[in-house]
Design an enzyme around this catalytic site. Sequence first.
Site, mmCIF file in Angstrom:
data_model
loop_
_atom_site.group_PDB
_atom_site.id
_atom_site.type_symbol
_atom_site.label_atom_id
_atom_site.label_comp_id
_atom_site.label_asym_id
_atom_site.label_seq_id
_atom_site.Cartn_x
_atom_site.Cartn_y
_atom_site.Cartn_z
ATOM 1 C CG ASP A 17 8.567 145.298 -43.101
ATOM 2 O OD1 ASP A 17 8.871 145.450 -44.304
ATOM 3 O OD2 ASP A 17 8.893 146.108 -42.222
ATOM 4 C CD1 TRP A 18 10.220 142.949 -49.832
ATOM 5 C CD2 TRP A 18 8.367 143.572 -48.764
ATOM 6 N NE1 TRP A 18 9.238 143.197 -50.776
ATOM 7 C CE2 TRP A 18 8.091 143.568 -50.146
ATOM 8 C CE3 TRP A 18 7.330 143.909 -47.888
ATOM 9 C CZ2 TRP A 18 6.847 143.898 -50.682
ATOM 10 C CZ3 TRP A 18 6.083 144.244 -48.409
ATOM 11 C CH2 TRP A 18 5.854 144.233 -49.780
#
Length: 743
Positions: A265-266
């Site tokens: 995930d970012w």
Amino acid sequence: MRSFLKPLWAAALLFPLQAAMAQTPVYLDDSKPIEDRVEDALSRMTLEEKVALCHAQSKFSSAGVPRLGLPENWMTDGPHGIRPEVAWDEWVQAGWTNDSCMAFPALTCLAATWNPDMSLRYGRAIGEEARYRNKNVLLGPGVNIYRTPLNGRNFEYMGEDPYLASEMVVPYIQGVQSCGVAACVKHFALNNQEYDRFGVDVEVSDRALYEIYLPAFKAAVQRGEAWAIMGSYNLYRGQHCCHNQRLLNDILRGEWGFDGVVVSDWGGVHNTREAAYNGLDMEFGTGTDGLSVSASDAYNHYFLARPFLEQIKAGVIPESVVDGKVRNILRMMFRTTMNPNRPYGSFEDPAHGEAARQIAEEGIVLLQNRDNTLPIRLEKTRKILVVGENAIKMMTVGGGSSSLKAQYEISPLDGLRARVGSAAEVVYARGYVGNIDGSYNGVVSKVDLSESRSADELLAEAVALARESDYVIFVGGLNKNSHQDCEGGDRYDYGLPYNQDRLIEALAEINPRTVVVLVSGNSVAMPWADRVGAIVEGWYCGSEAGHALAAVLVGDVNPSGKLPFTMCTRLEDYHAHALNDSLVYPGVNHREVYKDDIFVGYRWSDKQKKNHRPLFCFGHGLSYTTFEYGKAVLDRKQMTEADSLRVCVSVKNTGSRAGAEVVQLYVSDLKSSLPRPIKELKGFRKVMLQPGESREVEFVLDRTSLSYFDDAKHAWVAEPGRFEVLIGASAEDIRSRVGFELK
């Protein structure tokens, strides 16, 4: 509809290679097995090229290998539509004029259809749009379990039951990947809240992990054959889930045999060594702004960039580690961008709007319908009053990374006016003011929500109009603003915001034909439920929301949606809140213990006393017709672990109009060594029936339908003894029971 032009970059890159070589390299020969192509491409890459594949080069892309004709990988946020383009290094909009998408219903609505065919159609439509935009990874769908109604991101997921989520996620993945786009299933795992999402360390029993929180991911991998998985922000057993030995190496790859790509995930990566060894393949979003070092060199400072390269060169990390990651990435590329048979996709396709509308129509749930308040009888109606900010607010804008720049969005007010036409007057009253800022991440709402009147003035106007109207349609609920249904934060409380309860009660006192339409992805408190005529869960239904809602309200469509989660009267009726322990939710000092264990949703409410029954149970949903169930019949009264058991039940439409019913099968273990839920969903079928029509519905049960996870044995156990099959229209509306014995 515009067709996608075949890109010329591939030919431009590959021609010099092919002209220079007497024989086509194995990795360019699509007739060769993918594993041979992967090994051949890997053997031709430099160490620097390998490492470059493992981290981002922009907000949503990672590098290819131009020298070898291997294209970049391009991601896009989903799972409800294709995110508008952003700038290379910033979150601001790129300013494109051709990146408006079809907004599909949120996944809570899709789950509420209880229809895998709709899920397949959804996946194909959104996959076609991703493919047209030349994305090869769609960041979705999400399948995290509905543990608390306060979770700001529940609207992106598929409800509280692992079996329902499993059955609905598989066709979605198959639809997306049929378009040559990898579905990246998220967020793996235990990402059940937004509060403290970057720091909370979840402690959960193996039994709850395997029975509740992992099954949908396992189905996505083993049955859906997902090509990508996204790690989650939270921690489990002291390690961040984007580089977690137990989750990614032991379970995902070791137990399930996953051969795809694990994407962070970012901003979910935190150190190089764990990222190298603990199952991560591609790192995105570290530093979040992409500019933490310099505008030209930021991405080289990611954990799997220069630090990774330097440790490999120094011999601290063996090159075989990066080779493993690159194999996974190349495998995904050969399944997507390097697949010459990949379809071209489509955009601005009317068929996508039709799919969005039908999914919404099937997902909308009629929760309550006193005295047959609905459908609206237009032939006897002269004036309909629509009240509420959500009747005009754009719901495709906001909510976090799933916010969209939609081609269009039909509001509930506009949808009803279009359908009613000249048959009756449709008037509007604001009623309440919520959040007047209609913009999010550069997308600006086309609706002016400014309001100068006071709350009392708005209430008085609505009440006065209600007095002279035949129907009052109140459209409220939540709204995808911060701490409503929105990424990055949980809801503060269980009640409706903006003092909506006061308004609903005033309208119901004046007009008995008051219909409450809740636009939300979560359950809410409904203290007025026994005073309104009808209640409709309208979800976030995307571009076609207004048309779909109007069709249900006036009876063009017979509602058939069923709840994918339990709606309780009070917050404390949910197990995670019933314990009144901050350690259970939201956690203390970044530590959270799932003491609610396997008893989530109806598994918990089934164990409660009668005065704590849910307001609307799991699987509940009414229709404008009625259905009669026959007696469930088994093909045998005994089975062994090697056998399967067939269950048949007849269903008849006893009403005056066509309608669809979701026949639900639950299994009860009457005596077990370990505590088990009173019943668990193990099958469902959605059947469409004409008035008077009957149909035989068949289910097949096997060992997996009867098993629980034994922590001590680390194995699924089907314990011999007595079981019962329960057939019903919901978790509480059980129509037939029949027992059998497992030998």
